[in-house]
Design an enzyme around this catalytic site. Structure first.
Site, PDB file in Angstrom:
ATOM      1  N   HIS A  61       0.810  -1.221   0.000  1.00 28.94           N
ATOM      2  CA  HIS A  61       0.000   0.000   0.000  1.00 28.94           C
ATOM      3  C   HIS A  61       0.845   1.273   0.000  1.00 28.94           C
ATOM      4  CE1 HIS A  61      -4.228  -1.661   0.781  1.00 28.94           C
ATOM      5  NE2 HIS A  61      -3.458  -2.650   0.389  1.00 28.94           N
ATOM      6  N   ASP A  62       2.080   1.187   0.516  1.00 23.29           N
ATOM      7  CA  ASP A  62       2.938   2.372   0.400  1.00 23.29           C
ATOM      8  C   ASP A  62       3.492   2.476  -1.025  1.00 23.29           C
ATOM      9  OD1 ASP A  62       4.244   4.708   1.189  1.00 23.29           O
ATOM     10  OD2 ASP A  62       6.099   3.640   1.580  1.00 23.29           O
ATOM     11  N   VAL A  65       1.296   3.395  -4.317  1.00 28.69           N
ATOM     12  CA  VAL A  65       0.770   4.760  -4.445  1.00 28.69           C
ATOM     13  C   VAL A  65       1.941   5.739  -4.338  1.00 28.69           C
ATOM     14  CG1 VAL A  65      -0.892   6.414  -3.501  1.00 28.69           C
ATOM     15  CG2 VAL A  65      -1.344   3.956  -3.300  1.00 28.69           C
ATOM     16  N   GLY A  67       4.918   5.342  -5.400  1.00 35.11           N
ATOM     17  CA  GLY A  67       6.193   4.660  -5.148  1.00 35.11           C
ATOM     18  C   GLY A  67       6.469   4.549  -3.654  1.00 35.11           C
ATOM     19  N   ASP A  69       7.541   5.744  -0.641  1.00 31.18           N
ATOM     20  CA  ASP A  69       7.914   7.074  -0.137  1.00 31.18           C
ATOM     21  C   ASP A  69       7.353   7.348   1.248  1.00 31.18           C
ATOM     22  OD1 ASP A  69       5.247   7.255  -0.685  1.00 31.18           O
ATOM     23  OD2 ASP A  69       5.353   9.182  -1.721  1.00 31.18           O
ATOM     24  N   HIS A 188      -2.221 -13.314   0.674  1.00 31.04           N
ATOM     25  CA  HIS A 188      -3.489 -13.507   1.378  1.00 31.04           C
ATOM     26  C   HIS A 188      -3.572 -14.888   2.039  1.00 31.04           C
ATOM     27  CE1 HIS A 188      -5.450 -10.065  -1.159  1.00 31.04           C
ATOM     28  NE2 HIS A 188      -4.666  -9.615  -0.216  1.00 31.04           N
TER      29      HIS A 188
HETATM   30  C1  HEM Z   1      -4.208  -8.050  -6.104  1.00 36.53           C
HETATM   31  C2  HEM Z   1      -4.952  -7.144  -5.577  1.00 36.53           C
HETATM   32  C3  HEM Z   1      -5.247  -7.057  -4.114  1.00 36.53           C
HETATM   33  C4  HEM Z   1      -6.456  -6.778  -3.572  1.00 36.53           C
HETATM   34  C5  HEM Z   1      -7.743  -6.484  -4.314  1.00 36.53           C
HETATM   35  C6  HEM Z   1      -6.286  -6.829  -2.150  1.00 36.53           C
HETATM   36  C7  HEM Z   1      -7.296  -6.583  -1.232  1.00 36.53           C
HETATM   37  C8  HEM Z   1      -7.189  -6.755   0.123  1.00 36.53           C
HETATM   38  C9  HEM Z   1      -8.274  -6.596   1.048  1.00 36.53           C
HETATM   39  C10 HEM Z   1      -9.689  -6.175   0.688  1.00 36.53           C
HETATM   40  C11 HEM Z   1      -7.795  -6.880   2.287  1.00 36.53           C
HETATM   41  C12 HEM Z   1      -8.584  -6.859   3.579  1.00 36.53           C
HETATM   42  C13 HEM Z   1      -8.770  -5.460   4.085  1.00 36.53           C
HETATM   43  C14 HEM Z   1      -9.787  -5.425   5.206  1.00 36.53           C
HETATM   44  O1  HEM Z   1     -10.961  -5.549   4.907  1.00 36.53           O
HETATM   45  O2  HEM Z   1      -9.377  -5.303   6.380  1.00 36.53           O
HETATM   46  C15 HEM Z   1      -6.402  -7.237   2.151  1.00 36.53           C
HETATM   47  C16 HEM Z   1      -5.578  -7.610   3.181  1.00 36.53           C
HETATM   48  C17 HEM Z   1      -4.276  -7.984   3.025  1.00 36.53           C
HETATM   49  N1  HEM Z   1      -3.544  -7.881   1.870  1.00 36.53           N
HETATM   50 FE1  HEM Z   1      -4.261  -7.559   0.017  1.00 36.53          FE
HETATM   51  N2  HEM Z   1      -4.995  -7.134  -1.842  1.00 36.53           N
HETATM   52  C18 HEM Z   1      -4.320  -7.282  -3.013  1.00 36.53           C
HETATM   53  C19 HEM Z   1      -2.964  -7.524  -3.143  1.00 36.53           C
HETATM   54  C20 HEM Z   1      -2.096  -7.679  -2.091  1.00 36.53           C
HETATM   55  C21 HEM Z   1      -0.666  -7.704  -2.210  1.00 36.53           C
HETATM   56  C22 HEM Z   1       0.100  -7.510  -3.509  1.00 36.53           C
HETATM   57  C23 HEM Z   1      -0.174  -7.908  -0.957  1.00 36.53           C
HETATM   58  C24 HEM Z   1       1.255  -7.991  -0.500  1.00 36.53           C
HETATM   59  C25 HEM Z   1       2.218  -8.470  -1.194  1.00 36.53           C
HETATM   60  C26 HEM Z   1      -1.295  -8.026  -0.063  1.00 36.53           C
HETATM   61  C27 HEM Z   1      -1.211  -8.312   1.266  1.00 36.53           C
HETATM   62  C28 HEM Z   1      -2.275  -8.322   2.133  1.00 36.53           C
HETATM   63  C29 HEM Z   1      -2.189  -8.773   3.504  1.00 36.53           C
HETATM   64  C30 HEM Z   1      -0.980  -9.407   4.167  1.00 36.53           C
HETATM   65  C31 HEM Z   1      -3.445  -8.550   4.080  1.00 36.53           C
HETATM   66  C32 HEM Z   1      -3.846  -8.812   5.522  1.00 36.53           C
HETATM   67  C33 HEM Z   1      -3.499  -7.600   6.354  1.00 36.53           C
HETATM   68  C34 HEM Z   1      -3.783  -7.711   7.821  1.00 36.53           C
HETATM   69  O3  HEM Z   1      -4.118  -8.787   8.338  1.00 36.53           O
HETATM   70  O4  HEM Z   1      -3.663  -6.666   8.503  1.00 36.53           O
HETATM   71  N3  HEM Z   1      -2.450  -7.841  -0.782  1.00 36.53           N
HETATM   72  N4  HEM Z   1      -6.058  -7.136   0.812  1.00 36.53           N
END
Ligand code: HEM
Length: 338
Positions: A61-62, A65, A67, A69, A188
């Site tokens: 997320h950093d 958006v 790069g 930063d 995930h």
């Molecule tokens: C491909 C598109 C992606 C979408 C649409 C997406 C979407 C999401 C969403 C909706 C959540 C849950 C947020 C919430 O409701 O609390 C989430 C959590 C998470 N995402 Fe993604 N994500 C994507 C890609 C990634 C990538 C590239 C990474 C890291 C390499 C990542 C790592 C994580 C992790 C580790 C969590 C859990 C965070 C926590 O437990 O605090 N996601 N993501």
């Protein structure tokens, strides 16, 4: 006289020693930065395992958006109140780990940017959560930006309701391939999601294919979580591997090739779950609907080491997305510009 000479000699000697060790000391300081981050991340994950997934998500997320930063860490900017910064973006729901970044920054001081801390901490979290199987080297020297915009974050980060073509397009804009999209989605395997991010999957009118037994078990669990967490939007664990045996059996989860005792471990179990339609997010499930992406899903399900290596490489690429903008600084506090 003799004594004076000896003292002078000693002084010269110690100056020489000082000069000689200077480069080594600088290198050690560099080493200490990485060591300090690792130590703090280790401590924090021990105290609260949920911090690990949070740190991995923070890198995405950093860096996605503007790069890498540190813009995601800002509480306000000179041009934005708290309601306008990235943290306030809808797509940043549930983002956490900021206190740990603050604690690391407090230890490291002005020499290290917040942007560097984010990628180093995420790297250490990946190493710890994968039990040492996902490791990679990172360069430091990133600088902190002074711009943070909720609107930009919402326009740039992918959404859980995206179709596969939108996900591919979103990644392509950052020069990431479909394979890298599939690789990184494997994150995930760990962490949690709010119900609001996957409620479309539990509603017959909007559901994308989801295993019916899994959906029923999920709906029951979510109801229980609402009471336990005292909210209408509770957080649920992403990975069916991490659910208890009762939940897994009710879902009919085939755990062949999955280590069900490795709760919370960052491994390739995401692919086992996705290929059984037992994942929370639509954006995870839709990877099955693309020819190219679905081939990678089964490759990574069947070859854990291949996924680990590709995940590490994609995290390096993510952590090296160059900061965009014109004004940079090394922030004193990660939450505000200097
Ligand atoms: C491909 C598109 C992606 C979408 C649409 C997406 C979407 C999401 C969403 C909706 C959540 C849950 C947020 C919430 O409701 O609390 C989430 C959590 C998470 N995402 Fe993604 N994500 C994507 C890609 C990634 C990538 C590239 C990474 C890291 C390499 C990542 C790592 C994580 C992790 C580790 C969590 C859990 C965070 C926590 O437990 O605090 N996601 N993501």
């Amino acid at each position: 006289m003799k004594l004076t000479r000896a003292v002078a000699g000693a002084a010269v000697l110690s100056l020489c020693v000082l000069l000689a060790v200077q480069p080594a000391a600088a290198a050690a300081a560099g080493g200490n930065v990485e060591g300090t981050v690792r130590e703090e991340v280790q401590k924090a994950i021990k105290a609260d395992p949920g911090v690990g997934p949070a740190l991995i998500r923070l890198v995405f997320h950093d860096c996605w958006v503007n790069g890498c930063d540190g813009s995601v860490l800002l509480d306000t900017t000179p041009s934005n109140s708290s309601s306008g910064v990235e943290k306030a973006a809808a797509n940043n729901i549930g983002l956490r780990g900021f206190e740990l970044i603050d604690a690391i920054k407090a230890k490291l001081g002005d020499a290290v940017s917040c942007a560097d801390i984010v990628v180093l901490a995420g790297r250490d979290a990946a190493a710890i959560l994968s039990r040492g199987r996902i490791t990679y080297a990172l360069k430091t020297g990133r600088r902190d930006g002074v711009v943070s915009s909720a609107a930009a974050a919402d326009a740039t980060l992918p959404q859980s309701t995206f179709e596969v073509s939108q996900l591919k397009g979103n990644f392509a804009k950052k020069n990431f391939t479909t394979e890298e999209l599939v690789v990184l989605s494997g994150a995930h395997a760990v962490g949690v999601s709010h119900l609001s991010s996957f409620k479309d999957r539990l509603n017959a009118a909007t559901a994308t294919p989801i295993d019916p037994s899994y959906a029923a078990a999920l709906a029951r669990d979510v109801e229980a979580l609402k009471g336990q967490q005292n909210t209408t939007d509770p957080t649920e664990r992403f990975n069916i591997r991490d659910m208890d045996a009762g939940f897994r059996n009710a879902s009919g989860f085939d755990a062949t090739g999955v280590n069900t005792t490795a709760v919370g471990v960052l491994d390739n179990s995401f692919y086992h779950a996705t290929l059984q339609n037992m994942v929370l997010l639509k954006s995870d499930w839709v990877l099955r609907t693309d020819g190219e992406a679905s081939g990678s899903l089964s490759d990574f399900r069947d070859d854990a080491a291949k996924w680990e290596a590709e995940f590490a490489a994609a995290m390096v690429k993510l952590s090296n997305l160059p900061a965009e903008g014109t004004r940079f600084e090394i922030r004193k506090s990660c939450r505000s510009t200097n």
